[in-house]
Write an enzyme that holds these catalytic residues in place. Structure first.
Site, PDB file in Angstrom:
ATOM      1  N   SER A  79       0.798  -1.236   0.000  1.00  0.00           N
ATOM      2  CA  SER A  79       0.000   0.000   0.000  1.00  0.00           C
ATOM      3  C   SER A  79       0.824   1.276   0.000  1.00  0.00           C
ATOM      4  O   SER A  79       0.269   2.370  -0.147  1.00  0.00           O
ATOM      5  CB  SER A  79      -0.956   0.005   1.191  1.00  0.00           C
ATOM      6  OG  SER A  79      -2.052  -0.853   0.936  1.00  0.00           O
ATOM      7  N   LYS A  82       0.336   3.749  -2.764  1.00  0.00           N
ATOM      8  CA  LYS A  82      -0.636   4.846  -2.713  1.00  0.00           C
ATOM      9  C   LYS A  82       0.037   6.222  -2.618  1.00  0.00           C
ATOM     10  O   LYS A  82      -0.583   7.245  -2.932  1.00  0.00           O
ATOM     11  CB  LYS A  82      -1.569   4.663  -1.515  1.00  0.00           C
ATOM     12  CG  LYS A  82      -2.502   3.453  -1.627  1.00  0.00           C
ATOM     13  CD  LYS A  82      -3.348   3.314  -0.371  1.00  0.00           C
ATOM     14  CE  LYS A  82      -4.437   2.257  -0.517  1.00  0.00           C
ATOM     15  NZ  LYS A  82      -3.920   0.879  -0.537  1.00  0.00           N
ATOM     16  N   SER A 143      -5.828   3.373   4.698  1.00  0.00           N
ATOM     17  CA  SER A 143      -5.274   2.822   3.452  1.00  0.00           C
ATOM     18  C   SER A 143      -6.377   2.270   2.567  1.00  0.00           C
ATOM     19  O   SER A 143      -6.275   1.169   2.023  1.00  0.00           O
ATOM     20  CB  SER A 143      -4.241   1.729   3.762  1.00  0.00           C
ATOM     21  OG  SER A 143      -3.370   1.531   2.678  1.00  0.00           O
TER      22      SER A 143
END
Length: 482
Positions: A79, A82, A143
């Protein structure tokens, strides 16, 4: 002359061998640079099995590396992918395409993505207008995969494949030479069940990056869009406040003050975990006027969820090591300075990071004075700390060789050499006496243990006695022959 040199080489070799035989009297400690060792001293001990696969710490202002371990190891950051999506969203706002108050209306596809159990960590309701600022909070803290896709679609006008290409183009532009993006969120395209399907992109592809590249990305993000920290610096956030869609989330960044492993000064930035990437972490921390960026990759294994916490112990230990090992200070004052036997004039005071209790070194080239650092810069696109200088017009007078000899008479050099010989002789004599004392002590100790040893000295006492005598002879020889 040859016999003289051979004699001293033989003596030196013998003494070195004697020291090794007697148990390595001189030892060098490398604990300062050993992660597992300094983590214990920092109060954040790293357990075996949770050592990061890769890590790096850089100065957020200059890009100077203060710590690194396998910084170029290719890894799935999960993640943390991102962060690039957030970068491109901030860039789009800078270009005037939208702002933090712009809203995105949730579609049926968005709602369906939010209902996928493996991806879901927040709710999305059909037809609701979600402000960009709330989407940022959802991306940064819980997230959220669906919020990330919604933000990416806003940036790209719903061109999902175009956004992935934009991610890779930006990575190349920033100098992230070992990074490839296959999705906007860190989750494989195939996990979205056809609801997120960028055309022409491998649906099984995992994003790949390195600790160095992610540090470069974070460096540029903080330089250009420091407002990102307002979305990453709180242990608890509430989105869509005072609406029926309000949700509260606790951060996965347990190094934030107030969280489980709070570390003073930490104010961001992003965590990431996945079956192939383990547990990963980007941290930013500020103490005084100093801000550092840290990347930690590959802590533990997905099958052991303790890695979610252990990555922060590792991160805190590495941050603490960087803060305690280096200091940011004024290295040179504005005006006249002497560097490499050159008199130069600096336009301004020069500051930089150096290891504590060490002297900085500099390079002079093309009118720029640059700080030399042990580990260098995180990227060739990010220049080292430097300041403009001008060489002083005052030139040192070149004296004839005869004048130089008058200035430095031979007897002065002889006196200096003699003084050095006396010092060396004293050191050798002192060591010789010390070895003789050790020899006597070993002999006495063994005589107390065994009657036989009173007549037969041990090998250790013999070596000590022999070494002591040789050192005393060397001391005498230094005065006579050198």
């Amino acid at each position: 002359m040859f016999t003289h040199k051979l004699f001293w080489k033989t003596i030196t070799t013998f003494l070195l061998a004697a020291c090794i035989s007697l148990g390595n009297f001189v030892q060098i400690s490398y604990a300062e640079d050993d992660l597992m060792e300094f983590s214990k001293k920092s109060g954040y001990p790293i357990k075996e099995g949770y050592r990061p696969k890769a890590s790096i710490v850089i100065d957020a202002d200059s890009g100077q590396i203060l710590w690194e371990e396998q910084p170029d190891l290719s890894w799935n950051p999960a993640s943390i992918g991102k962060v690039m999506t957030m970068y491109l969203a901030f860039e789009a706002m800078e270009q005037g395409k939208f702002n933090l108050d712009t809203t995105v209306k949730a579609t049926e596809k968005d709602v369906s993505i939010s209902q996928i159990y493996a991806l879901s960590n927040n709710k999305i309701s059909l037809g609701v207008d979600y402000p960009v600022r709330d989407l940022f909070s959802m991306v940064a803290v819980p997230s959220s995969n669906v919020a990330t896709v919604m933000l990416a679609n806003l940036v790209s006008d719903n061109d999902e494949a175009g956004f992935i290409h934009k991610m890779n183009e930006k990575a190349a532009e920033l100098g992230m030479t070992n990074s490839t993006y296959y999705n906007s969120s860190g989750a494989q395209i195939s996990a979205f069940g056809g609801l997120y399907q960028p055309e022409g992109i491998d649906p099984e592809g995992d994003n790949k990056s390195t600790a160095r590249d992610l540090a470069i990305l974070t460096y540029n993000l903080l330089k250009k869009y420091p407002d990102v920290l307002q979305f990453t610096n709180k242990p608890v956030v509430t989105t869509m406040a005072d609406t029926p869609y309000e949700e509260t989330f606790e951060t996965y960044n347990y190094s934030l003050p107030g969280a489980k492993y709070g570390y003073e000064g930490v104010d961001g930035l992003k965590t990431g975990s996945s079956p192939t990437g383990g547990f990963n972490y980007i941290a930013t921390a500020k103490k005084g006027e100093t801000r550092l960026i840290e990347v930690v990759l590959g802590v533990g294994d997905w099958s052991d969820q303790e890695g979610e916490y252990e990555r922060h112990l590792a991160g805190n230990a590495i941050l603490d090591h960087a803060f305690s090992t280096y200091e940011y200070k004024k290295l040179l004052s504005k005006g006249l300075n002497t560097i490499d036997q050159k008199e130069i004039h600096l336009d301004k005071d020069f500051y930089g990071f150096v290891k504590k209790n060490s002297e900085p070194s500099f390079s002079l080239e093309n009118g720029q004075l640059t700080l030399n650092s042990e580990l260098g810069q995180v990227s060739p696109k990010i220049s080292a700390q430097s300041v403009n200088y001008q060489e002083s017009e005052k030139k040192a007078e070149k004296l004839p060789s005869s004048e130089v000899k008058k200035k430095q008479p031979l007897h002065t050099e002889v006196a200096k050499k003699s003084a050095r010989n006396y010092v060396l002789s004293s050191i050798l004599a002192g060591l010789g006496l010390l070895f003789l004392l050790f020899s006597k002590a070993f002999k006495k100790r063994n005589s107390d243990v065994s009657r036989r040893s009173r007549k037969t000295p041990t090998l250790t006492s013999r070596l000590l006695l022999t070494s002591g005598i040789l050192l005393l002879l060397s001391a005498v020889g230094t005065l006579i022959f050198l």
